[in-house]
Every structure is written in C-alpha cells, then in structure tokens.
Design a protein around this motif. Structure first.
Motif, PDB file in Angstrom:
ATOM      1  N   LEU A 239       0.745  -1.283  -0.390  1.00  0.00           N
ATOM      2  CA  LEU A 239       0.150   0.071  -0.324  1.00  0.00           C
ATOM      3  C   LEU A 239       0.861   1.165  -0.151  1.00  0.00           C
ATOM      4  N   ARG A 240       0.707   2.304  -1.325  1.00  0.00           N
ATOM      5  CA  ARG A 240       1.518   3.164  -1.206  1.00  0.00           C
ATOM      6  C   ARG A 240       1.007   4.251  -0.175  1.00  0.00           C
ATOM      7  N   THR A 413       1.387  -0.862   6.078  1.00  0.00           N
ATOM      8  CA  THR A 413       1.829  -1.447   4.894  1.00  0.00           C
ATOM      9  C   THR A 413       3.683  -2.073   5.130  1.00  0.00           C
ATOM     10  N   ASP A 414       3.735  -2.644   4.263  1.00  0.00           N
ATOM     11  CA  ASP A 414       5.245  -3.087   5.041  1.00  0.00           C
ATOM     12  C   ASP A 414       6.899  -2.907   3.210  1.00  0.00           C
ATOM     13  N   HIS A 415       5.985  -1.949   2.657  1.00  0.00           N
ATOM     14  CA  HIS A 415       6.394  -1.571   1.442  1.00  0.00           C
ATOM     15  C   HIS A 415       5.613  -0.879   0.163  1.00  0.00           C
ATOM     16  N   GLY A 416       5.563  -0.125  -0.532  1.00  0.00           N
ATOM     17  CA  GLY A 416       5.165   0.558  -1.398  1.00  0.00           C
ATOM     18  C   GLY A 416       5.837  -0.408  -3.202  1.00  0.00           C
ATOM     19  N   THR A 417       5.085   0.862  -4.089  1.00  0.00           N
ATOM     20  CA  THR A 417       5.054  -0.045  -5.410  1.00  0.00           C
ATOM     21  C   THR A 417       5.124   0.810  -5.994  1.00  0.00           C
ATOM     22  N   ILE A 418       6.168   0.502  -7.386  1.00  0.00           N
ATOM     23  CA  ILE A 418       6.745   2.055  -8.215  1.00  0.00           C
ATOM     24  C   ILE A 418       6.062   1.838  -9.304  1.00  0.00           C
ATOM     25  N   ARG A 419       5.224   2.715 -10.673  1.00  0.00           N
ATOM     26  CA  ARG A 419       5.250   2.621 -11.667  1.00  0.00           C
ATOM     27  C   ARG A 419       6.796   2.835 -12.618  1.00  0.00           C
ATOM     28  N   VAL A 420       7.398   1.328 -13.419  1.00  0.00           N
ATOM     29  CA  VAL A 420       8.090   1.187 -13.750  1.00  0.00           C
ATOM     30  C   VAL A 420       8.342   1.603 -15.635  1.00  0.00           C
ATOM     31  N   THR A 496       4.404  -1.705 -16.047  1.00  0.00           N
ATOM     32  CA  THR A 496       3.723  -2.139 -14.824  1.00  0.00           C
ATOM     33  C   THR A 496       3.974  -2.079 -13.457  1.00  0.00           C
ATOM     34  N   PHE A 497       3.432  -2.055 -12.131  1.00  0.00           N
ATOM     35  CA  PHE A 497       4.041  -1.544 -10.992  1.00  0.00           C
ATOM     36  C   PHE A 497       4.920  -2.821 -10.354  1.00  0.00           C
ATOM     37  N   GLN A 498       6.395  -2.063  -9.417  1.00  0.00           N
ATOM     38  CA  GLN A 498       6.821  -3.007  -8.718  1.00  0.00           C
ATOM     39  C   GLN A 498       7.200  -2.698  -7.709  1.00  0.00           C
ATOM     40  N   HIS A 499       8.371  -3.282  -7.215  1.00  0.00           N
ATOM     41  CA  HIS A 499       8.681  -3.797  -5.346  1.00  0.00           C
ATOM     42  C   HIS A 499       9.560  -4.247  -5.545  1.00  0.00           C
ATOM     43  N   GLY A 500      10.573  -3.278  -4.442  1.00  0.00           N
ATOM     44  CA  GLY A 500      11.644  -4.312  -4.006  1.00  0.00           C
ATOM     45  C   GLY A 500      12.824  -2.801  -4.397  1.00  0.00           C
ATOM     46  N   GLY A 501      13.584  -2.406  -4.964  1.00  0.00           N
ATOM     47  CA  GLY A 501      14.308  -1.492  -5.404  1.00  0.00           C
ATOM     48  C   GLY A 501      14.453  -0.259  -4.270  1.00  0.00           C
ATOM     49  N   LEU A 502      14.644   0.949  -5.257  1.00  0.00           N
ATOM     50  CA  LEU A 502      14.869   2.137  -3.848  1.00  0.00           C
ATOM     51  C   LEU A 502      14.133   3.268  -4.893  1.00  0.00           C
ATOM     52  N   SER A 503      13.455   3.661  -4.112  1.00  0.00           N
ATOM     53  CA  SER A 503      12.437   4.972  -4.832  1.00  0.00           C
ATOM     54  C   SER A 503      11.727   5.760  -3.255  1.00  0.00           C
ATOM     55  N   LEU A 504      11.445   6.310  -3.423  1.00  0.00           N
ATOM     56  CA  LEU A 504      10.467   7.060  -2.471  1.00  0.00           C
ATOM     57  C   LEU A 504       8.927   6.596  -2.485  1.00  0.00           C
ATOM     58  N   GLU A 505       8.115   6.067  -3.564  1.00  0.00           N
ATOM     59  CA  GLU A 505       6.985   4.826  -3.552  1.00  0.00           C
ATOM     60  C   GLU A 505       7.144   3.841  -2.649  1.00  0.00           C
ATOM     61  N   GLU A 506       8.415   2.734  -2.950  1.00  0.00           N
ATOM     62  CA  GLU A 506       8.572   1.770  -1.598  1.00  0.00           C
ATOM     63  C   GLU A 506       9.288   2.029  -1.023  1.00  0.00           C
ATOM     64  N   MET A 507       9.632   3.307  -0.756  1.00  0.00           N
ATOM     65  CA  MET A 507      10.198   2.972   1.134  1.00  0.00           C
ATOM     66  C   MET A 507      10.038   3.643   1.818  1.00  0.00           C
ATOM     67  N   ILE A 508       9.216   4.730   1.194  1.00  0.00           N
ATOM     68  CA  ILE A 508       8.714   6.411   2.021  1.00  0.00           C
ATOM     69  C   ILE A 508       6.700   5.289   2.565  1.00  0.00           C
ATOM     70  N   ILE A 509       6.397   4.935   3.421  1.00  0.00           N
ATOM     71  CA  ILE A 509       5.894   4.131   3.682  1.00  0.00           C
ATOM     72  C   ILE A 509       4.254   4.470   5.103  1.00  0.00           C
ATOM     73  N   PRO A 510       3.184   4.829   4.508  1.00  0.00           N
ATOM     74  CA  PRO A 510       2.425   4.842   6.150  1.00  0.00           C
ATOM     75  C   PRO A 510       1.994   4.050   6.937  1.00  0.00           C
TER      76      PRO A 510
END
Length: 520
Positions: A239-240, A413-420, A496-510
């Motif tokens: 959840l972003r 949540t545990d992480h976010g996701t980013i549109r690659v 597509t929306f992916q996760h695992g890497g380093l971005s604001l969307e993936e790392m800073i989460i509510p």
C-alpha cells in the motif's frame, strides 16, 4: 472557450428578460421557455449544461418536472427557482438532488454566482490548483536540491503526493507532466541520499535514524498493548502513501486518526524481507542466523512469507509480552468474510494481526492480466481500482465493524510500489532471483550508474548465499531486464507496478494509529 448552454423554464420568462440578457452578455447561451412541458421536449432534442426551473408554474410544476428531468438526464444540474421559502418545498427539491436553490425576486449577481458555482467550479478550482502548484514548484525544487534528512524526505514525498492527488482531481491536469518530472528528480536525489546513509542507519548506534521495518512492532504496536483496548494491527501489503490518502476519507468515517505518520521500509522492499522484518523485529541477516528453522532464503523455492506468525510469536517472547493474540492472513474473499463474521471472538484477544494481500495481488495481476492492465492503465486508475476494491471488500466491512467497538487500530503496509518505465540491462546466472527491482546473486554483470550496489551485503544486514553474493537495487523507475529475449521482456513489463528497489514510493510508507469514534 466553449459557451455553456442554459435552459430556463418559467411561466413569467418575459419578466426575466433582463436576467437572460445579463447572462448572455457574460458569455452564456440561454434558451427561455414558458412551461415545464416545453423544457422536457427540448431536453429530448438537444443538450444543455444546466436547467433553471421555476417551482410553481401552471400545469406541470417545477417539482413535478424535476424527477422527469433526472430520469432523462441524471447528471444534469438543476437550479430550482421559487417564491416560496417554505421548508417543505425546499426539502422536496433538495431531496430530488437539485444543484442550487434560488428565491425570487432574483438578483443578477445571485444568478451568475449560481451558474459559476455549478458550471465553472471545476475549471476555476483546476486553474487555482495549477497556479498554486506553480508557486509550490519552486519551493519543492529548492527542498529537493538541499541535502535533506530523513524527516525532510518524508515531508517532500508527502507534499508530492498531495499535489499529485490535487492535480489528478481537476479537469485541467496540464501540470501533471511537470509534476511527474519533479517526482523523477526527487527520486534521483532521494536515491543518492539513501545510498549515502542506509548503512549508517543500520550500524551506527549514536546517529538519528528513521523508524524502519524491524522496529515497527516495537515502536508503533506494542505500546498500545499496555492500554485496556483490543489492538488490531492491519497490514495491507504493497500500500503506497497515495493509496492510503484515497482510502483515508472512507476509513475515517468510523475511526478517528490518533497519529498519522510514515516510516522507511528496509531494502529489498519486498514481502520476503520487509514484512518478515516487521514480524520478527529483526533485520534479514539476523533472521537467517537466529531463526534458521523458519527463515527461507533466496536459494530455496518455497514461499518466503509462510512463517510470519512464528516470527511474531518469537518477537513477543523476546519482548516479554504475554498476551492473548491471533494472526490472520487474508488471500481470498472467503477468508475475509469469515474473519468479519468472527469479530466478536477477536474482541477477546489483546492483539489481532491481520495481513491483507489484495493490493500486492493487484499489482501482480496488472502485470499478468490484460483486463487489469486496462482497468489500472496509469497511476490515477491504479488508485481508483484500489479504492473500489476497498469499498466492496471484507476489509471495508471489518473496518465498519471495528468502528462500533472500543478498539485501537494500527494500519500500515510493508512496502510500496512504483510504475516502472525504463529497462536496465543486467546479466546473472540461473540462480539469480527473478525480482525486477533488485537482483541477488554472484557474477552479476551490469553498469554501476542508476543502481545501488551492496557488494558487502552483511553491512546492510542482508544474508549471504555464498561469499561472492552481491545485491543490486534499481532506482527511480528502472526495471532489470536480461539481454536474452530483451524486446519481448521489456514490452511485457514496462508500465507495470513493481517493488523491491529504492524509490520514494517503495520506501516511504504510511503507518496510522486510529481509535473508534462510536465504540464505548
């Protein structure tokens, strides 16, 4: 600019000619008629943007015509005009979903204000939003250029999400492309910041550091167990922050926000690492060493998140917390319904942990299913689909149930996701993991730019499969692609929306703490 077309029905329309001329001088087309019947006939023949309807015309009254108008054109704005100030008349009109209510004698500016409020509101708000963002653009740019600390980056990302949602809600989103470019620049600077500080956060005892995955339970959940309310810890996977902001108005209908914050997911930003860190209270390297019987590494094919309840049990024991608790993982609709039906029994537990996998499943389904790609073709549609799911989901029903009980809810949540968008060539052997945003293995071949490389994984508290293991994290909106069958691979996974890497969307989460409004 296209003129708006007004249909005005009033048996005294001749007396209203000055008002009609006033509106026409202001750039509106006005078609006057003297009866509701004429108005209905015209609605069958041409399009109008708004209807002015006299409430008390001879023959068919405005109130009688109103439901017929709504039957033909449900979304057509109607302004009821009347001499009566009786409360019942107003209630009848308002109950029929009118857009405004004017009382005779009419004032030209009163009429113009009503028209602008109805027809020009979206345009005016969009123009104001775009102007405000243009003013904020410079401030955000300066903030990104400055060397921020982790709190500063949380603030920057929150502001970017705010403007993304504001612009998304307006008819004129001409600023959207500029905002997207600013987000990309922010992600580049954020990646540089994390590369410079990540190891220190994990290893230096005397520095300021953000709240991270392995301390979430200790800092945000366990303190609530000292109170007298049952605690529900709800984790919505993937959840972003922008998705939370879309769900916020729905959730807060029955729950009051006590604390609203964000925290930093560990790397890799995946369930196997970040979510296990939440429930174990440990970083991945420590999990692999201290809990080898339940830790599942990259070299094993079985599921990586099948032991969350066991990790949590051990963390509770280490913290000397002896309470009655439950753990539920919801992957299917039937499991969610069964949980809602079991709420009364859950109230006897001090801690109830609930993991919802839907948003994660949505992101993967969007990759694999064409129909989901169409429904969630961009960021806005992705947010909208998440909101639609929640409104009709067992989780939404659970939140409603909890709002009527005296409980504490911690939602995260545990992480976010980013549109690659951009492919990044990498070469690995057949034992390299398949995630598109990070790679772990030996003999990885890639260029060093636009990636974050952990050549000594132990410094980032990541387990080693062998002594030459390295971890490579993609940044910004890149995704890893192998040279073999490169074009097919890129076309399949781009956007597509992916996760695992380093971005604001993936790392800073509510992470949000809530109390029920009605439960006593």
């Amino acid at each position: 600019m296209q003129k708006h077309h007004i249909l005005w029905a009033d048996d005294e329309i001749d007396l209203l000619k000055p008002h009609v001329m006033f509106l026409e001088k202001k750039g509106y087309n006005v078609t006057p008629v003297t009866s509701a019947t004429e108005a209905l006939d015209l609605l069958d023949e041409q399009n109008f943007d708004v209807v002015f309807l006299d409430e008390n015309m001879p023959g068919m009254t405005g109130l009688e015509a109103l439901p017929l108008i709504k039957e033909r054109r449900p979304d057509l704005p109607v302004v009821m005009i009347t001499k009566s100030e009786e409360e019942m008349v107003m209630e009848d009109a308002i109950g029929s979903k009118i857009s405004d209510y004017l009382i005779k004698p009419l004032n030209p500016n009163q009429i113009l204000l009503s028209v602008k409020k109805i027809l020009d509101n979206k345009r005016l708000v969009s123009e104001k939003t775009n102007l405000n963002y243009q003013q904020e653009f410079r401030n955000l740019g300066m903030a990104v250029a400055d060397y921020q600390d982790f709190e500063g980056w949380k603030d920057i990302y929150s502001r970017l999400v705010y403007w993304e949602l504001e612009i998304d809600n307006r008819t004129d989103n001409s600023m959207a492309e500029i905002l997207e470019m600013q987000k990309s620049e922010a992600n580049q600077a954020f990646s540089n910041y994390v590369e410079d500080n990540y190891e220190d956060w994990l290893n230096e005892p005397d520095i300021e550091r953000p709240l991270m995955s392995h301390n979430v339970m200790k800092e945000k959940v366990f303190p609530h167990l000292e109170g007298d309310k049952p605690v529900f810890f709800i984790l919505i996977d993937n959840l972003r922050l922008d998705q939370w902001q879309m769900l916020r108005p729905i959730i807060t209908e029955g729950l009051d926000v006590e604390e609203e914050d964000t925290y930093y997911s560990i790397l890799p930003t995946t369930t196997a690492y970040a979510r296990n860190a939440i429930f174990s209270g440990m970083l991945p390297l420590e999990m692999s060493k201290r809990c080898p019987d339940i830790w599942v590494g990259e070299d094993v094919d079985e599921g990586k998140n099948n032991n969350e309840d066991k990790f949590l049990e051990r963390q509770l024991k280490r913290a000397r917390i002896d309470v009655k608790w439950s753990y539920h993982k919801i992957k299917q609709q039937s499991q969610g319904r069964a949980l809602v039906d079991n709420v009364n029994n859950l109230m006897s537990n001090k801690l109830n942990v609930i993991v919802y996998n839907f948003v994660d499943l949505l992101s993967h389904a969007r990759t694999e299913m064409e129909v989901i790609r169409e429904l969630a073709h961009d960021e806005s549609a992705y947010r909208s689909l998440t909101t639609s799911w929640f409104k009709n989901s067992p989780l939404g029903d659970l939140i409603k149930q909890l709002s009527s009980r005296d409980v504490k809810v911690v939602l995260t949540t545990d992480h976010g996701t980013i549109r690659v968008r951009k492919p990044y060539r990498i070469i690995g052997d057949r034992n390299t993991n398949t995630n598109l945003r990070y790679k772990q293995g030996k003999n990885l071949s890639f260029k060093d730019n636009d990636v974050f490389v952990a050549r000594r994984p132990e410094k980032m508290h990541l387990p080693l499969v062998n002594v030459s293991t390295a971890y490579v994290f993609s940044t910004k909106d890149y995704f890893f692609a192998y040279p073999n069958n490169y074009n097919y691979y890129v076309n399949y996974y781009r956007d597509t929306f992916q996760h695992g890497g380093l971005s604001l969307e993936e790392m800073i989460i509510p992470i949000i703490s809530l109390n029920s409004k009605h439960g006593k």
